[in-house]
Structures are given as structure tokens and as C-alpha cells.
Design a protein around this motif. Structure first.
Motif, PDB file in Angstrom:
ATOM      1  N   GLU A 143       0.837  -1.211   0.000  1.00  0.00           N
ATOM      2  CA  GLU A 143       0.000   0.000   0.000  1.00  0.00           C
ATOM      3  C   GLU A 143       0.868   1.256   0.000  1.00  0.00           C
ATOM      4  O   GLU A 143       0.561   2.240  -0.686  1.00  0.00           O
ATOM      5  CB  GLU A 143      -0.928  -0.007   1.210  1.00  0.00           C
ATOM      6  CG  GLU A 143      -2.012  -1.073   1.169  1.00  0.00           C
ATOM      7  CD  GLU A 143      -1.475  -2.486   1.353  1.00  0.00           C
ATOM      8  OE1 GLU A 143      -2.008  -3.413   0.704  1.00  0.00           O
ATOM      9  OE2 GLU A 143      -0.505  -2.654   2.133  1.00  0.00           O
ATOM     10  N   LEU A 144       1.950   1.246   0.761  1.00  0.00           N
ATOM     11  CA  LEU A 144       2.855   2.398   0.794  1.00  0.00           C
ATOM     12  C   LEU A 144       3.480   2.635  -0.575  1.00  0.00           C
ATOM     13  O   LEU A 144       3.709   3.778  -0.971  1.00  0.00           O
ATOM     14  CB  LEU A 144       3.937   2.175   1.854  1.00  0.00           C
ATOM     15  CG  LEU A 144       3.432   2.187   3.302  1.00  0.00           C
ATOM     16  CD1 LEU A 144       4.444   1.525   4.233  1.00  0.00           C
ATOM     17  CD2 LEU A 144       3.139   3.610   3.760  1.00  0.00           C
ATOM     18  N   ALA A 145       3.716   1.542  -1.313  1.00  0.00           N
ATOM     19  CA  ALA A 145       4.295   1.675  -2.659  1.00  0.00           C
ATOM     20  C   ALA A 145       3.326   2.345  -3.627  1.00  0.00           C
ATOM     21  O   ALA A 145       3.757   2.972  -4.611  1.00  0.00           O
ATOM     22  CB  ALA A 145       4.698   0.298  -3.180  1.00  0.00           C
ATOM     23  N   LEU A 146       2.029   2.236  -3.357  1.00  0.00           N
ATOM     24  CA  LEU A 146       1.034   2.877  -4.225  1.00  0.00           C
ATOM     25  C   LEU A 146       0.967   4.388  -4.008  1.00  0.00           C
ATOM     26  O   LEU A 146       0.533   5.131  -4.894  1.00  0.00           O
ATOM     27  CB  LEU A 146      -0.356   2.280  -3.963  1.00  0.00           C
ATOM     28  CG  LEU A 146      -0.604   0.846  -4.415  1.00  0.00           C
ATOM     29  CD1 LEU A 146      -1.989   0.395  -3.950  1.00  0.00           C
ATOM     30  CD2 LEU A 146      -0.499   0.735  -5.933  1.00  0.00           C
ATOM     31  N   MET A 147       1.374   4.843  -2.831  1.00  0.00           N
ATOM     32  CA  MET A 147       1.229   6.249  -2.490  1.00  0.00           C
ATOM     33  C   MET A 147       2.271   7.122  -3.184  1.00  0.00           C
ATOM     34  O   MET A 147       3.347   6.650  -3.562  1.00  0.00           O
ATOM     35  CB  MET A 147       1.323   6.417  -0.967  1.00  0.00           C
ATOM     36  CG  MET A 147       0.173   5.763  -0.215  1.00  0.00           C
ATOM     37  SD  MET A 147       0.397   5.713   1.594  1.00  0.00           S
ATOM     38  CE  MET A 147       0.470   7.473   1.975  1.00  0.00           C
ATOM     39  N   LYS A 148       1.936   8.387  -3.346  1.00  0.00           N
ATOM     40  CA  LYS A 148       2.868   9.350  -3.947  1.00  0.00           C
ATOM     41  C   LYS A 148       4.091   9.531  -3.051  1.00  0.00           C
ATOM     42  O   LYS A 148       3.989   9.457  -1.821  1.00  0.00           O
ATOM     43  CB  LYS A 148       2.192  10.712  -4.125  1.00  0.00           C
ATOM     44  CG  LYS A 148       1.003  10.754  -5.056  1.00  0.00           C
ATOM     45  CD  LYS A 148       0.423  12.164  -5.059  1.00  0.00           C
ATOM     46  CE  LYS A 148      -0.801  12.285  -5.921  1.00  0.00           C
ATOM     47  NZ  LYS A 148      -1.365  13.664  -5.883  1.00  0.00           N
ATOM     48  N   SER A 149       5.212   9.836  -3.662  1.00  0.00           N
ATOM     49  CA  SER A 149       6.421  10.102  -2.867  1.00  0.00           C
ATOM     50  C   SER A 149       6.293  11.398  -2.074  1.00  0.00           C
ATOM     51  O   SER A 149       7.042  11.625  -1.123  1.00  0.00           O
ATOM     52  CB  SER A 149       7.646  10.167  -3.774  1.00  0.00           C
ATOM     53  OG  SER A 149       7.510  11.224  -4.708  1.00  0.00           O
ATOM     54  N   THR A 150       5.337  12.235  -2.444  1.00  0.00           N
ATOM     55  CA  THR A 150       5.108  13.510  -1.745  1.00  0.00           C
ATOM     56  C   THR A 150       3.985  13.412  -0.714  1.00  0.00           C
ATOM     57  O   THR A 150       3.640  14.413  -0.088  1.00  0.00           O
ATOM     58  CB  THR A 150       4.747  14.606  -2.760  1.00  0.00           C
ATOM     59  OG1 THR A 150       3.626  14.155  -3.553  1.00  0.00           O
ATOM     60  CG2 THR A 150       5.927  14.917  -3.675  1.00  0.00           C
ATOM     61  N   ASP A 195       7.144  -1.547  10.770  1.00  0.00           N
ATOM     62  CA  ASP A 195       8.442  -1.760  10.115  1.00  0.00           C
ATOM     63  C   ASP A 195       8.415  -1.252   8.681  1.00  0.00           C
ATOM     64  O   ASP A 195       9.350  -0.588   8.223  1.00  0.00           O
ATOM     65  CB  ASP A 195       8.810  -3.253  10.129  1.00  0.00           C
ATOM     66  CG  ASP A 195       9.206  -3.745  11.508  1.00  0.00           C
ATOM     67  OD1 ASP A 195      10.154  -3.169  12.087  1.00  0.00           O
ATOM     68  OD2 ASP A 195       8.589  -4.690  12.008  1.00  0.00           O
ATOM     69  N   HIS A 196       7.346  -1.566   7.963  1.00  0.00           N
ATOM     70  CA  HIS A 196       7.236  -1.139   6.570  1.00  0.00           C
ATOM     71  C   HIS A 196       7.129   0.385   6.463  1.00  0.00           C
ATOM     72  O   HIS A 196       7.659   0.986   5.516  1.00  0.00           O
ATOM     73  CB  HIS A 196       6.030  -1.800   5.911  1.00  0.00           C
ATOM     74  CG  HIS A 196       6.149  -3.296   5.801  1.00  0.00           C
ATOM     75  ND1 HIS A 196       5.140  -4.095   5.290  1.00  0.00           N
ATOM     76  CD2 HIS A 196       7.169  -4.134   6.137  1.00  0.00           C
ATOM     77  CE1 HIS A 196       5.540  -5.363   5.320  1.00  0.00           C
ATOM     78  NE2 HIS A 196       6.755  -5.405   5.839  1.00  0.00           N
ATOM     79  N   LEU A 197       6.452   0.999   7.431  1.00  0.00           N
ATOM     80  CA  LEU A 197       6.338   2.457   7.416  1.00  0.00           C
ATOM     81  C   LEU A 197       7.708   3.111   7.584  1.00  0.00           C
ATOM     82  O   LEU A 197       8.042   4.062   6.869  1.00  0.00           O
ATOM     83  CB  LEU A 197       5.395   2.926   8.526  1.00  0.00           C
ATOM     84  CG  LEU A 197       5.234   4.440   8.677  1.00  0.00           C
ATOM     85  CD1 LEU A 197       4.768   5.080   7.375  1.00  0.00           C
ATOM     86  CD2 LEU A 197       4.266   4.774   9.813  1.00  0.00           C
ATOM     87  N   VAL A 198       8.511   2.614   8.505  1.00  0.00           N
ATOM     88  CA  VAL A 198       9.865   3.159   8.690  1.00  0.00           C
ATOM     89  C   VAL A 198      10.679   3.007   7.418  1.00  0.00           C
ATOM     90  O   VAL A 198      11.376   3.946   6.989  1.00  0.00           O
ATOM     91  CB  VAL A 198      10.563   2.477   9.888  1.00  0.00           C
ATOM     92  CG1 VAL A 198      12.036   2.841   9.926  1.00  0.00           C
ATOM     93  CG2 VAL A 198       9.890   2.892  11.197  1.00  0.00           C
ATOM     94  N   GLU A 199      10.585   1.859   6.767  1.00  0.00           N
ATOM     95  CA  GLU A 199      11.297   1.652   5.499  1.00  0.00           C
ATOM     96  C   GLU A 199      10.882   2.702   4.473  1.00  0.00           C
ATOM     97  O   GLU A 199      11.733   3.269   3.767  1.00  0.00           O
ATOM     98  CB  GLU A 199      10.991   0.258   4.942  1.00  0.00           C
ATOM     99  CG  GLU A 199      11.577  -0.902   5.715  1.00  0.00           C
ATOM    100  CD  GLU A 199      11.086  -2.247   5.184  1.00  0.00           C
ATOM    101  OE1 GLU A 199      10.484  -2.265   4.072  1.00  0.00           O
ATOM    102  OE2 GLU A 199      11.298  -3.268   5.865  1.00  0.00           O
ATOM    103  N   ALA A 200       9.581   2.939   4.367  1.00  0.00           N
ATOM    104  CA  ALA A 200       9.063   3.894   3.379  1.00  0.00           C
ATOM    105  C   ALA A 200       9.528   5.314   3.676  1.00  0.00           C
ATOM    106  O   ALA A 200       9.811   6.088   2.755  1.00  0.00           O
ATOM    107  CB  ALA A 200       7.537   3.828   3.342  1.00  0.00           C
TER     108      ALA A 200
END
Length: 322
Positions: A223-230, A245-250
Motif C-alpha cells: 500500500e505504501l508503494a502505491l502512495m505518492k512520494s510527496t 516496520d514497513h512504514l519506517v522503510e518507506a
């Protein structure tokens, strides 16, 4: 005090700050309160209780089975995941919770986090602390992007009273609010945007749905990969909605621009939690599960709690879950 009076036991009153005022219940009763109660203390403290008030103390069917006098569990919060509701329904134990008390407090906290992250207030504060301004030798410096809140699209996951209130405030600030359809839904309801499309469109994603088996890790690596980098993510719902953990990576990789988190998978959290372990990140804003707790919201919570109990004794159903 005569033992014939109904006994009301508050198991964890310290979860409510002292400045919230408790009036007396409207019926004769015994009132017993404890700041906190461990599982080992339940056996002693629930003896003779007819009405139990609990915020975060776990009341399982196995525990409740030992105390047949209990007629009402008044939850001093919205979430009822600590109560065995099936057991209560099967054994005529009423359960009520607190609803609609934080429809100002939580949305304002969300908006505050949005401004802090979109304008990188925390990151600039850290830069001043590190002496960046003096090194730059200019009247101002721009080490982080500053983006306007007005004109942003905010995707709201959860369309209950809190989600609706966030939409109202967001719209007043010039944002476009969209409500997100359930993840995995085969049809998109009118007035909603599909889960994947909403994540792709959003400049801000904010979570206001309950934590259930189907919403655990609702936001994870995919899901984080779908979101805009901004884009920024705000979680004032429940900690388990987001894979920490995935949020920290993102955040570290720049996959998203920032995150504001008020809730954690375990509370209180410590440095074994990946968010606390990385709280020095300039694009991560943490608060200790206080979005709900403005002064007015706290007083409203207490008033609703006591009204729920009074109404139960009077034979009325107020905020009943069971």
C-alpha cells in the motif's frame, strides 16, 4: 455503607486525567476505584461488582464467568476489543461504550499533524537545533520542501463520525476530501473511491477505521508503494492498522514524504518499537495516543460514561454494544 447497595468498580481510573470532573451517579451505590488493575488483581477486585468500568483492562469470558453478579460493563472508551462481547451477549451482561465524544479533538489533531508534516515544521526545528541556519548565513534557508495544505487531496479511510468530521475540517481548509472504499471490495459504493485508486490519488491518507482481523496491516509495504512520494500518512486510529516496520522503510527510502502516528501496536511503546527506535527521523511525528484527549473531549467522555450507567440502571439503552 450498606452492602446491599450496587457496587460500581472502576478498574483503571488513572486512564482518565485528573482534571476531568466526575459527578456522582444518580442512584445509591458503592463506588470503588483503582488507578490500574493487573490481571492478577481482577479476582479480588471484581468480587461483588455489579457494574464494572474499564478502559483497557481485558475482561475475558474466563474471567467474567467467575463473577455472576456483573450486570454491566461500562467501557470508558470507544474500543471494546478488550471485552469478550460474545460471552456478555450469551450471559446477559450489558456492555456500553463512549461514542461521539472526540469529534473535535481527533480531527484537530489530524489537521495539526498534516500542517506539521506538509510544511516540514519538525524538520526545520531540527535543522535550527543543528546550526544549519548559522552555516547558511542567509536570513532564511530551505532544506526541506514546504507544500500547501490547500489544494491537497485527503483520502479518509473510515467514514464514521470521526472521518466525517475530518472531511468537514479538510474541506474548510481547501482540501478535496475523498472517502475510501473497503480494501478488497468488489464494488465501489457511491461517494467512495476504490482503495487502490484513493492511495494513488491522495496527498494525505488518514485512518479512522476500527482494528479488526481484516484491517490488521491495512497499510503495509504494498500500500505504501502505491502512495505518492510527496504524500503523508496519518494514523490516529489503531496501531495495528499500519505495519510499523514497513512504514519506517518507506520514510527512510523516500517512498512517502512523512507520517504522523498517535497509536502503536503496543502501548505504552518503547524503543523496541520501530517507530520509537527511529523517532529522530525528520519526517516522522509521534504523539502518545492523545489525539482524543482535548479538555472538552475528556469531560464529554466522563459525562457520557456516567450517563450510560445512570441510563442502564433506569432501564434505558444508551450506547449499548451488547
Amino acid at each position: 455503607m450498606p452492602q446491599s447497595l450496587p457496587k460500581v468498580v472502576f478498574l483503571d481510573k488513572a486512564t482518565i486525567p485528573a482534571h476531568a470532573l466526575f459527578r456522582k451517579l444518580s442512584f445509591p451505590h458503592q463506588w470503588v476505584e483503582y488507578d490500574f488493575t493487573s490481571p492478577e488483581q481482577l479476582e479480588e477486585r471484581l468480587v461483588g461488582a455489579e457494574i464494572v468500568i474499564s478502559n483497557k483492562v481485558v475482561l475475558s469470558g474466563e474471567t467474567l464467568r467467575q463473577f455472576p453478579d456483573i450486570k454491566l460493563i461500562a467501557v470508558s472508551a470507544t474500543g471494546t476489543n478488550t471485552i469478550d462481547l460474545d460471552y456478555c451477549a450469551e450471559n446477559q451482561i450489558a456492555v456500553c461504550n463512549i461514542q461521539g465524544y472526540a469529534t473535535r479533538s481527533v480531527p484537530e489533531h489530524v489537521i495539526g499533524m498534516i500542517f506539521a508534516l506538509k510544511r516540514n515544521l519538525f524538520a526545520y526545528h531540527q535543522d535550527i537545533e543543528k546550526g544549519v541556519w548559522q552555516k547558511d548565513k542567509q536570513f532564511c534557508f530551505f532544506t526541506h520542501p514546504i507544500t500547501d495544505v490547500a489544494g491537497s487531496t485527503i483520502a479518509i479511510i473510515g467514514s464514521g463520525s470521526l472521518g466525517q468530521a475530518v472531511a468537514t475540517l479538510s474541506s474548510a481548509l481547501g482540501m478535496k476530501a475523498i472517502f475510501v472504499e473497503r480494501k478488497g471490495a468488489t464494488q465501489v459504493r457511491e461517494g467512495y473511491v476504490s482503495f487502490e485508486e484513493a492511495l494513488q490519488q491522495a496527498d494525505i491518507v488518514t485512518l479512522h477505521c476500527p482494528l479488526t482481523q481484516s484491517t490488521t496491516n491495512l497499510i503495509a509495504r504494498g500500500e505504501l508503494a502505491l502512495m505518492k512520494s510527496t504524500s503523508v500518512l496519518i494514523n490516529t486510529g489503531r496501531g495495528g492498522l499500519v505495519n510499523e516496520d514497513h512504514l519506517v522503510e518507506a520514510l527512510k527510502s523516500g517512498e512517502i514524504a512523512g507520517a504522523g502516528v498517535d497509536v502503536f501496536t503496543q502501548e505504552p511503546a518503547d524503543t523496541s518499537n520501530p517507530l520509537l527506535a527511529n523517532m529522530s527521523l525528520p519526517n516522522l511525528l509521534l504523539t502518545p495516543h492523545v489525539a482524543w484527549g482535548s479538555n472538552s473531549a475528556l469531560q464529554s467522555l466522563v459525562d457520557i460514561l456516567l450517563n450510560n450507567i445512570d441510563d442502564f440502571v433506569a432501564g434505558k439503552h444508551s450506547n449499548r454494544v451488547v
